[in-house]
Design a protein around this motif. Structure first.
Motif, short mmCIF file in Angstrom:
data_model
loop_
_atom_site.label_atom_id
_atom_site.label_comp_id
_atom_site.label_asym_id
_atom_site.label_seq_id
_atom_site.Cartn_x
_atom_site.Cartn_y
_atom_site.Cartn_z
N VAL A 77 14.15 21.92 0.31
CA VAL A 77 14.13 20.61 -0.35
C VAL A 77 14.38 19.49 0.67
O VAL A 77 13.72 18.44 0.61
CB VAL A 77 15.18 20.57 -1.48
CG1 VAL A 77 15.27 19.17 -2.08
CG2 VAL A 77 14.84 21.58 -2.56
N SER A 78 15.29 19.72 1.60
CA SER A 78 15.57 18.69 2.61
C SER A 78 14.36 18.44 3.50
O SER A 78 14.07 17.29 3.85
CB SER A 78 16.77 19.11 3.47
OG SER A 78 17.93 19.25 2.68
N LEU A 79 13.65 19.50 3.90
CA LEU A 79 12.45 19.33 4.72
C LEU A 79 11.40 18.51 3.99
O LEU A 79 10.79 17.60 4.56
CB LEU A 79 11.90 20.71 5.10
CG LEU A 79 12.62 21.47 6.21
CD1 LEU A 79 12.02 22.86 6.37
CD2 LEU A 79 12.53 20.71 7.53
N VAL A 80 11.17 18.83 2.72
CA VAL A 80 10.15 18.12 1.94
C VAL A 80 10.53 16.65 1.77
O VAL A 80 9.73 15.74 2.01
CB VAL A 80 9.96 18.81 0.57
CG1 VAL A 80 9.02 17.98 -0.31
CG2 VAL A 80 9.40 20.21 0.74
N LEU A 81 11.78 16.40 1.33
CA LEU A 81 12.20 15.02 1.08
C LEU A 81 12.25 14.19 2.35
O LEU A 81 11.83 13.03 2.37
CB LEU A 81 13.57 15.02 0.39
CG LEU A 81 13.63 15.61 -1.02
CD1 LEU A 81 15.04 15.52 -1.58
CD2 LEU A 81 12.65 14.89 -1.95
N ALA A 82 12.78 14.78 3.43
CA ALA A 82 12.86 14.03 4.69
C ALA A 82 11.48 13.72 5.24
O ALA A 82 11.25 12.63 5.78
CB ALA A 82 13.68 14.83 5.71
N THR A 83 10.54 14.65 5.10
CA THR A 83 9.18 14.42 5.58
C THR A 83 8.51 13.30 4.79
O THR A 83 7.86 12.40 5.36
CB THR A 83 8.36 15.71 5.46
OG1 THR A 83 8.98 16.74 6.22
CG2 THR A 83 6.94 15.49 5.98
N LEU A 84 8.67 13.32 3.47
CA LEU A 84 8.10 12.26 2.63
C LEU A 84 8.73 10.91 2.95
O LEU A 84 8.03 9.89 3.02
CB LEU A 84 8.30 12.60 1.16
CG LEU A 84 7.51 13.78 0.60
CD1 LEU A 84 7.92 14.10 -0.83
CD2 LEU A 84 6.00 13.49 0.66
N ALA A 85 10.05 10.90 3.17
CA ALA A 85 10.72 9.64 3.47
C ALA A 85 10.30 9.09 4.84
O ALA A 85 10.07 7.88 4.99
CB ALA A 85 12.24 9.84 3.44
N ALA A 86 10.17 9.97 5.82
CA ALA A 86 9.80 9.52 7.17
C ALA A 86 8.36 9.04 7.24
O ALA A 86 8.05 8.09 7.97
CB ALA A 86 10.03 10.65 8.17
N THR A 87 7.49 9.69 6.50
CA THR A 87 6.07 9.30 6.52
C THR A 87 5.79 8.10 5.61
O THR A 87 4.68 7.56 5.66
CB THR A 87 5.19 10.48 6.09
OG1 THR A 87 5.64 10.99 4.84
CG2 THR A 87 5.22 11.58 7.14
N HIS A 88 6.76 7.70 4.79
CA HIS A 88 6.62 6.50 3.95
C HIS A 88 7.78 5.55 4.24
O HIS A 88 8.46 5.07 3.32
CB HIS A 88 6.59 6.87 2.47
CG HIS A 88 5.43 7.72 2.07
ND1 HIS A 88 5.37 9.08 2.31
CD2 HIS A 88 4.26 7.40 1.45
CE1 HIS A 88 4.23 9.56 1.84
NE2 HIS A 88 3.54 8.57 1.32
N ASP A 90 10.37 2.78 4.71
CA ASP A 90 10.65 1.50 4.07
C ASP A 90 9.83 1.27 2.81
O ASP A 90 9.81 0.15 2.28
CB ASP A 90 10.43 0.33 5.04
CG ASP A 90 11.40 0.38 6.21
OD1 ASP A 90 12.51 0.90 6.03
OD2 ASP A 90 11.03 -0.07 7.31
N GLY A 91 9.15 2.31 2.32
CA GLY A 91 8.43 2.20 1.07
C GLY A 91 9.32 2.55 -0.11
O GLY A 91 10.49 2.92 0.03
N LEU A 92 8.75 2.46 -1.32
CA LEU A 92 9.51 2.77 -2.53
C LEU A 92 9.97 4.23 -2.53
O LEU A 92 11.12 4.53 -2.90
CB LEU A 92 8.65 2.48 -3.77
CG LEU A 92 9.30 2.81 -5.12
CD1 LEU A 92 10.56 1.98 -5.33
CD2 LEU A 92 8.29 2.57 -6.26
N LEU A 93 9.07 5.13 -2.13
CA LEU A 93 9.42 6.55 -2.08
C LEU A 93 10.56 6.81 -1.10
O LEU A 93 11.48 7.61 -1.38
CB LEU A 93 8.19 7.37 -1.70
CG LEU A 93 8.34 8.90 -1.73
CD1 LEU A 93 8.70 9.38 -3.12
CD2 LEU A 93 7.07 9.57 -1.25
N ASP A 94 10.54 6.14 0.03
CA ASP A 94 11.60 6.30 1.04
C ASP A 94 12.94 5.86 0.48
O ASP A 94 13.95 6.56 0.64
CB ASP A 94 11.23 5.47 2.28
CG ASP A 94 12.27 5.61 3.39
OD1 ASP A 94 13.00 6.63 3.40
OD2 ASP A 94 12.35 4.71 4.24
#
Length: 277
Positions: A77-88, A90-94
């Motif tokens: 879960v940490s890998l998935v969430l951190a990857t999504l946050a880093a690739t987005h 300062d966005g809403l998802l981040d």
């Protein structure tokens, strides 16, 4: 305490001899250390009248499997969430990924477990309320919700650490060079960015492993699992000191072993940590 309030002096003296309390403190300590290193035992349980090593070994598989499932859940879960946050960035998802998982940090772990039981076991009936099922599938199914409960307490710090490191790697010169060379973004992300970013998060997991084990012992009591946690609470309430000592020692040894495994894994992820030959 063992013999009761109305025990005779002869019975008390006989029990003191049986427990070795009539020997000097130094002799008791030497015997304790010798027994532990030769038999892996901390004494005979006062309540169950059997070896503390046998009691712990009987309960250990459930606890070890729960810890393994918790680590696996937290890492994925940490890998998935951190990857999504880093690739987005300062966005809403981040912002959502950084804020929502942190909510569990302010909640006691046993209270989170009770909430999950009420929602997913009582209302939705997706998971059993407690206990351990039969067979491998039944065991994994019954330990899923406890593993999620403990994993939720580890995810926020892992996501924060992994996200910060991934952002730093994404902005590094070698990533820019790989992009200019036409290498697909997924390959860069998985093969280069994640590998160079995972080390701090892995070290953080190693540091938190003691807290993870403590949370696992508490959650076993909440979900009614017959693991080391329930044995520990029973031993504390009954003042079964040999069992308490055995659980403390084996948990300490486990933390050392897991720390060694983390060091080996960090050497694989970053060869610079191996040092000189």
């Amino acid at each position: 305490m063992i013999l009761g309030e109305y025990a005779t002096a002869e019975a008390i003296e006989s029990m003191r001899h049986r427990l070795g309390l009539d020997r000097s403190l130094w002799e008791q300590f030497i015997g304790f250390v010798h027994n532990f290193f030769t038999h892996g035992d901390t004494g005979v349980s006062i309540v169950f009248e059997t070896s503390s090593r046998e009691l712990i070994a009987e309960r250990a598989p459930v606890t070890l499997l729960l810890i393994a499932m918790t680590c696996l859940f937290a890492i994925i879960v940490s890998l998935v969430l951190a990857t999504l946050a880093a690739t987005h960035k300062d966005g809403l998802l981040d912002h959502m990924i950084r804020i929502l998982p942190a909510v569990t940090l302010g909640m006691p772990i046993f209270w989170v477990g009770l909430l999950l039981i009420l929602v997913f076991s009582v209302r939705l009936r997706w998971f059993p309320v407690g206990g351990v099922g039969e067979g491998w599938l039944g065991i994994l199914y019954s330990l899923a919700l406890p593993a999620i409960t403990v994993g939720l307490s580890q995810i926020p710090s892992l996501v924060r650490s992994l996200r910060a490191q991934m952002l730093e790697v994404l902005e590094s010169d070698f990533v820019v060079t790989l992009k200019a060379a036409g290498i697909p973004g997924r390959v860069i992300l998985v093969k280069h960015v994640l590998r160079n970013s995972a080390l701090p998060a892995l070290m953080l997991l190693g540091v938190n492993i003691a807290y993870l084990m403590g949370g696992t012992l508490v959650i076993e009591q909440v979900f009614g699992l017959k693991g080391i946690g329930s044995l520990l609470f029973s031993a504390i309430s009954n003042r079964d000191f040999p069992v308490i000592q055995g659980i403390a020692l084996y948990c300490a040894i486990s933390v050392v072993i897991i720390g060694f495994v983390i060091e080996v894994a960090s050497g694989y992820l970053d060869p610079r940590t191996k040092g000189e030959q």
